[in-house]
Scaffold this motif. Structure first.
Motif, PDB file in Angstrom:
ATOM      1  N   SER A 145       0.851  -1.194   0.000  1.00 20.46           N
ATOM      2  CA  SER A 145       0.000   0.000   0.000  1.00 20.46           C
ATOM      3  C   SER A 145       0.882   1.236   0.000  1.00 20.46           C
ATOM      4  O   SER A 145       2.019   1.209   0.452  1.00 20.46           O
ATOM      5  CB  SER A 145      -0.952   0.038   1.200  1.00 20.46           C
ATOM      6  OG  SER A 145      -0.542  -0.838   2.184  1.00 20.46           O
ATOM      7  N   PHE A 146       0.313   2.317  -0.505  1.00 17.68           N
ATOM      8  CA  PHE A 146       1.052   3.575  -0.539  1.00 17.68           C
ATOM      9  C   PHE A 146       1.211   4.122   0.866  1.00 17.68           C
ATOM     10  O   PHE A 146       0.322   3.967   1.712  1.00 17.68           O
ATOM     11  CB  PHE A 146       0.296   4.625  -1.365  1.00 17.68           C
ATOM     12  CG  PHE A 146       0.363   4.403  -2.852  1.00 17.68           C
ATOM     13  CD1 PHE A 146       1.587   4.363  -3.502  1.00 17.68           C
ATOM     14  CD2 PHE A 146      -0.800   4.278  -3.602  1.00 17.68           C
ATOM     15  CE1 PHE A 146       1.646   4.199  -4.885  1.00 17.68           C
ATOM     16  CE2 PHE A 146      -0.753   4.103  -4.972  1.00 17.68           C
ATOM     17  CZ  PHE A 146       0.475   4.054  -5.618  1.00 17.68           C
ATOM     18  N   GLN A 147       2.302   4.776   1.079  1.00 11.85           N
ATOM     19  CA  GLN A 147       2.479   5.556   2.305  1.00 11.85           C
ATOM     20  C   GLN A 147       1.358   6.607   2.367  1.00 11.85           C
ATOM     21  O   GLN A 147       0.897   7.088   1.328  1.00 11.85           O
ATOM     22  CB  GLN A 147       3.848   6.247   2.182  1.00 11.85           C
ATOM     23  CG  GLN A 147       4.307   7.047   3.353  1.00 11.85           C
ATOM     24  CD  GLN A 147       5.454   7.973   2.938  1.00 11.85           C
ATOM     25  OE1 GLN A 147       5.554   8.393   1.791  1.00 11.85           O
ATOM     26  NE2 GLN A 147       6.329   8.264   3.878  1.00 11.85           N
ATOM     27  N   ALA A 148       0.933   6.938   3.590  1.00 16.29           N
ATOM     28  CA  ALA A 148      -0.213   7.846   3.744  1.00 16.29           C
ATOM     29  C   ALA A 148      -0.029   9.152   2.972  1.00 16.29           C
ATOM     30  O   ALA A 148      -0.953   9.641   2.317  1.00 16.29           O
ATOM     31  CB  ALA A 148      -0.431   8.149   5.225  1.00 16.29           C
TER      32      ALA A 148
ATOM     33  N   MET B  56      15.160   0.861 -12.250  1.00 18.24           N
ATOM     34  CA  MET B  56      14.975   0.758 -10.797  1.00 18.24           C
ATOM     35  C   MET B  56      15.007  -0.693 -10.340  1.00 18.24           C
ATOM     36  O   MET B  56      14.512  -1.585 -11.038  1.00 18.24           O
ATOM     37  CB  MET B  56      13.637   1.387 -10.376  1.00 18.24           C
ATOM     38  CG  MET B  56      13.676   2.902 -10.316  1.00 18.24           C
ATOM     39  SD  MET B  56      12.118   3.622  -9.752  1.00 18.24           S
ATOM     40  CE  MET B  56      11.284   3.888 -11.308  1.00 18.24           C
ATOM     41  N   THR B  57      15.572  -0.906  -9.191  1.00 16.30           N
ATOM     42  CA  THR B  57      15.515  -2.220  -8.556  1.00 16.30           C
ATOM     43  C   THR B  57      14.190  -2.309  -7.802  1.00 16.30           C
ATOM     44  O   THR B  57      13.454  -1.321  -7.702  1.00 16.30           O
ATOM     45  CB  THR B  57      16.661  -2.393  -7.538  1.00 16.30           C
ATOM     46  OG1 THR B  57      16.481  -1.405  -6.519  1.00 16.30           O
ATOM     47  CG2 THR B  57      18.019  -2.203  -8.193  1.00 16.30           C
TER      48      THR B  57
ATOM     49  N   LEU C 258      11.885   0.795  -6.598  1.00 23.14           N
ATOM     50  CA  LEU C 258      10.480   0.971  -6.980  1.00 23.14           C
ATOM     51  C   LEU C 258       9.654   1.332  -5.755  1.00 23.14           C
ATOM     52  O   LEU C 258       8.819   2.241  -5.782  1.00 23.14           O
ATOM     53  CB  LEU C 258       9.931  -0.319  -7.603  1.00 23.14           C
ATOM     54  CG  LEU C 258      10.212  -0.553  -9.087  1.00 23.14           C
ATOM     55  CD1 LEU C 258       9.738  -1.943  -9.494  1.00 23.14           C
ATOM     56  CD2 LEU C 258       9.530   0.508  -9.946  1.00 23.14           C
ATOM     57  N   VAL C 259       9.900   0.593  -4.675  1.00 24.75           N
ATOM     58  CA  VAL C 259       9.130   0.834  -3.453  1.00 24.75           C
ATOM     59  C   VAL C 259       9.438   2.227  -2.910  1.00 24.75           C
ATOM     60  O   VAL C 259       8.536   3.000  -2.576  1.00 24.75           O
ATOM     61  CB  VAL C 259       9.456  -0.245  -2.389  1.00 24.75           C
ATOM     62  CG1 VAL C 259       8.809   0.113  -1.052  1.00 24.75           C
ATOM     63  CG2 VAL C 259       8.998  -1.618  -2.873  1.00 24.75           C
ATOM     64  N   GLU C 260      10.719   2.517  -2.883  1.00 21.73           N
ATOM     65  CA  GLU C 260      11.102   3.787  -2.271  1.00 21.73           C
ATOM     66  C   GLU C 260      10.712   4.995  -3.134  1.00 21.73           C
ATOM     67  O   GLU C 260      10.207   5.990  -2.631  1.00 21.73           O
ATOM     68  CB  GLU C 260      12.602   3.796  -2.018  1.00 21.73           C
ATOM     69  CG  GLU C 260      13.019   5.005  -1.210  1.00 21.73           C
ATOM     70  CD  GLU C 260      14.496   4.983  -0.890  1.00 21.73           C
ATOM     71  OE1 GLU C 260      14.998   3.882  -0.572  1.00 21.73           O
ATOM     72  OE2 GLU C 260      15.124   6.047  -0.982  1.00 21.73           O
TER      73      GLU C 260
ATOM     74  N   GLY D 114      -2.863   1.371  -3.512  1.00 27.38           N
ATOM     75  CA  GLY D 114      -1.560   0.708  -3.474  1.00 27.38           C
ATOM     76  C   GLY D 114      -1.089   0.261  -4.833  1.00 27.38           C
ATOM     77  O   GLY D 114      -1.613   0.695  -5.860  1.00 27.38           O
ATOM     78  N   TYR D 115      -0.115  -0.610  -4.835  1.00 31.19           N
ATOM     79  CA  TYR D 115       0.479  -1.062  -6.090  1.00 31.19           C
ATOM     80  C   TYR D 115       0.989  -2.483  -5.920  1.00 31.19           C
ATOM     81  O   TYR D 115       1.123  -2.974  -4.792  1.00 31.19           O
ATOM     82  CB  TYR D 115       1.631  -0.148  -6.492  1.00 31.19           C
ATOM     83  CG  TYR D 115       2.700   0.000  -5.437  1.00 31.19           C
ATOM     84  CD1 TYR D 115       3.823  -0.829  -5.443  1.00 31.19           C
ATOM     85  CD2 TYR D 115       2.573   0.935  -4.408  1.00 31.19           C
ATOM     86  CE1 TYR D 115       4.802  -0.716  -4.460  1.00 31.19           C
ATOM     87  CE2 TYR D 115       3.539   1.052  -3.422  1.00 31.19           C
ATOM     88  CZ  TYR D 115       4.651   0.228  -3.450  1.00 31.19           C
ATOM     89  OH  TYR D 115       5.602   0.338  -2.477  1.00 31.19           O
TER      90      TYR D 115
END
Ligand code: ADP
Ligand code: MG
Length: 617
Positions: free
Chosen positions: A10-13, A87-88, A92-94, A162-163
């Motif tokens: 999920s996305f950060q708030a 991107m690794t 991607l997450v960061e 999210g993703y």
């Protein structure tokens, strides 16, 4: 097959909040998503190039540094691909799932505070990637990092909560962003539409951009061209590209020199102060190039800190191409560039200041930077002092004047520049300090900014003329000629006695009570006897919870003023009232001086004075 390897996140708030704004509020100018994604692709290629300077084994080494855009009307998609750094999984997450950089947080804050829904704020604060969700409910990012051992990945999101990240074999190096357009945005699947968007700025993308296989841009290093060959429109488009904004610039400076260093510079002042929302210091915005090759996009030390609001490009062919970001600050050449451009820029501003109205518009927005420079940067202090502007007792409200103009107007024999700091023009004009200067025809500059006290203290003089606040204790003014309309003063002897009597009543609250030579209409004024401890400094310390030493005050009385004469008379007849009035005069003077800290006694005292004045029953 992909089920086992699909990771849901999920996305950060904050990202969600941001997405919500991007999708629901910034509906004008949807087309900026193209610019944002192309600018990310260009950044990714630039990062790869820098990487390749030191790393030989990158994945897919033969790929050209290009940006490929494809449109598909039937499927309503637009794809933007680059062969950049990629991107690794972690990246991607960061990068796409959290807000790591402060810029985006600042963006949220700015939007919340300003209530503005400016789409150009998006780029300004670097939250560009999410703009894709203005036109889409499904964005896929296919990627492979530059690292040989990187994974082949696909990131997918609807931009809501999210993703997912899953493996997607067969990716080339870099990123391929596939955007499935919403129905109402299908225009962006049309080639001619994208072409016209790209035409506006893609010539400043430093890599080839291809639309459906055809090259759309020729790369232009505008800053290397002769001024005469560049049109205003080109300058503006270039600025919009480098500053990532849809606003035109306020000023531009374009120059080249061969000696002592070969240099081509094209810098802009934006329309608005980028720090106007109080979100802290922005990063430097002038990029450093060597023969069209980017060395650093936000180099520290290329220009002084206080010029961080500038945008643009500086190119010097004398720079060694392999200069690293780390050694940049120590480079003698970079230091020279810094000096050269700073001087040129200040000269340039001086020229612009000739148009007072235009300059005032710039000044009201950017004065903080100039003041910061004048305080911090001794080398440019004098030049910066000339660029400062203030309101003045000689000008109407809102009009600005400079120190040089003040000096030019100075009276014969005057060797001091007078100023006063206050909350507003009205506050300064209502306080008793000004009247003596008015009566003598002396100009006083009005300063309203919280840092002005610090500024004037640091400058301390301008071209040999001392800067003096009119509420200072040690101001010396020549005597006024006797004014027959001013009324008889209290006899010298009575006045001396009165001062002693009042001093005794006020005790430690004042250091001295004496005759005021600067008073005309007011009965009294308080003077701060501690020049290091200005009322503004005192106020600042108090607001930071610091303890301040007790004020040292001199009280000056006006021997011609009716109130003063009456205290003298009331001293014996009604000593209680006389004492209360003396105390009240002190408090009133302290208020005007910005020195009164505790007003509780004051209110009670006024009641008592009224009671006595009306006669006790
Ligand atoms: P910014 O470009 O200001 O950093 P963006 O929201 O546009 O902000 O992008 C967020 C981050 O995602 C970038 O900093 C970068 O690390 C990463 N990113 C976006 N697009 C790409 C791309 N095409 N290739 C590699 N990384 C990318
Ligand atoms: Mg970006």
């Amino acid at each position: 097959m992909s089920n086992e390897t699909t990771e849901k996140h999920s996305f950060q708030a904050e990202v969600q909040q941001l997405l919500d704004i991007v999708i629901h509020s910034l509906y004008t100018d949807k087309e900026i998503f193209v610019r944002e994604l192309v600018s990310n692709a260009s950044d990714a290629l630039e990062k790869l190039r820098l990487r390749q300077l030191t790393d030989n084994d990158v994945f897919d080494p033969k790929l050209e540094p290009e940006i490929h855009i494809t449109t598909n009307e039937e499927e309503k998609t637009i794809t933007i691909a680059d062969f950049g750094i990629g991107m690794t999984r972690e990246e991607l997450v960061e990068n796409l799932g959290t807000i790591a950089h402060s810029g985006s947080k600042a963006f949220l804050k700015a939007l919340n505070e300003s209530g503005q829904k400016e789409s150009n704020l998006i780029g300004q604060f670097g939250v560009g990637f999410y703009s894709a969700f203005m036109v889409s409910d499904e964005v896929k990012v296919y990627t492979h990092s530059w690292k040989e051992d990187g994974e082949h990945l696909c990131w997918t999101s609807d931009g809501k909560t999210g993703y997912e990240i899953e493996e997607a074999p067969g990716q080339r190096r870099g990123c391929k962003i596939v955007i499935k357009l919403k129905d109402e945005c299908e225009e962006f699947a049309k080639e001619y539409r994208i072409k016209s968007i790209l035409e506006q700025y893609s010539s400043f993308v430093p890599f080839p951009v291809l639309l459906n296989g055809e090259r759309v841009n020729t790369i232009e290093a505008l800053w290397l061209k002769n001024k005469k060959e560049v049109t205003d429109e080109e300058y503006e488009a270039f600025y919009k590209f480098t500053a990532n904004t849809s606003e035109a610039p306020r000023f531009r400076m374009h120059f080249s020199a061969d000696a002592p260093i070969a240099i081509n510079a094209l810098v802009f002042i934006p329309m608005e102060n980028p720090e106007r929302f109080g979100t802290g210091q922005v990063d430097p915005g002038v990029a450093l190039y060597c023969r069209k090759v980017l060395i650093a996009s936000q180099p520290k030390g290329l220009l002084p800190d206080w010029l961080r609001f500038l945008k643009g490009v500086i190119d010097s062919e004398d720079l060694p191409l392999n200069i690293s970001r780390e050694t940049m600050q120590d480079s003698a050449l970079v230091r020279k560039l810094n000096q050269l451009i700073t001087k040129r820029f200040l000269k340039f501003l001086e020229g612009e200041a000739a148009d007072a109205e235009k300059y005032a518009e710039f000044y009201t927005r950017f004065s903080r930077f100039l003041k910061e420079g004048a305080v911090m940067d001794f080398a440019y202090r004098e030049q910066l002092s000339e660029l400062l502007r203030f309101e003045s007792s000689f000008e109407e409200a809102g009009k600005l004047t400079g120190l040089q103009a003040y000096v030019d107007r100075m009276k014969d024999g005057q060797d001091v520049i007078y100023y006063q700091i206050g909350g507003s023009r009205e506050a300064i004009e209502a306080a008793p300090y000004l009247e003596a200067f008015k009566a003598r025809g002396l100009e006083v500059l009005y300063l309203f900014d919280a840092i002005d006290d610090y500024l004037m203290g640091s400058l301390s003089e301008f071209k040999g003329k001392k800067l003096v606040a009119i509420d200072r204790d040690d101001v010396q003014l020549e005597d006024l000629p006797e004014d027959s309309t001013a009324g008889e003063p209290l006899a010298e002897e009575d006045f001396t006695k009165l001062c002693a009597w009042i001093k005794e009543r006020l005790g430690d609250k004042v250091e001295e009570v004496r005759k005021g030579s600067r008073l005309i209409e007011s009965p009294a004024m308080a003077l701060n006897a501690d020049p290091m401890m200005t009322p503004q400094l005192r106020h600042m310390m108090a607001s930071m919870g610091q303890e301040t030493p007790p004020s040292r005050v001199h009280l000056e009385l006006n021997p011609r003023h009716g109130l003063v004469k009456r205290i003298a008379a009331a001293r014996e007849k009604s000593p209680e009232l006389a004492k209360l009035v003396a105390e009240q005069i002190l408090d009133n003077s302290m208020i005007a001086a910005g020195l009164l800290e505790d007003s509780r006694d004051l209110v009670q005292r006024v009641y008592r004075i009224m009671e006595l004045g009306l006669g006790e029953s």
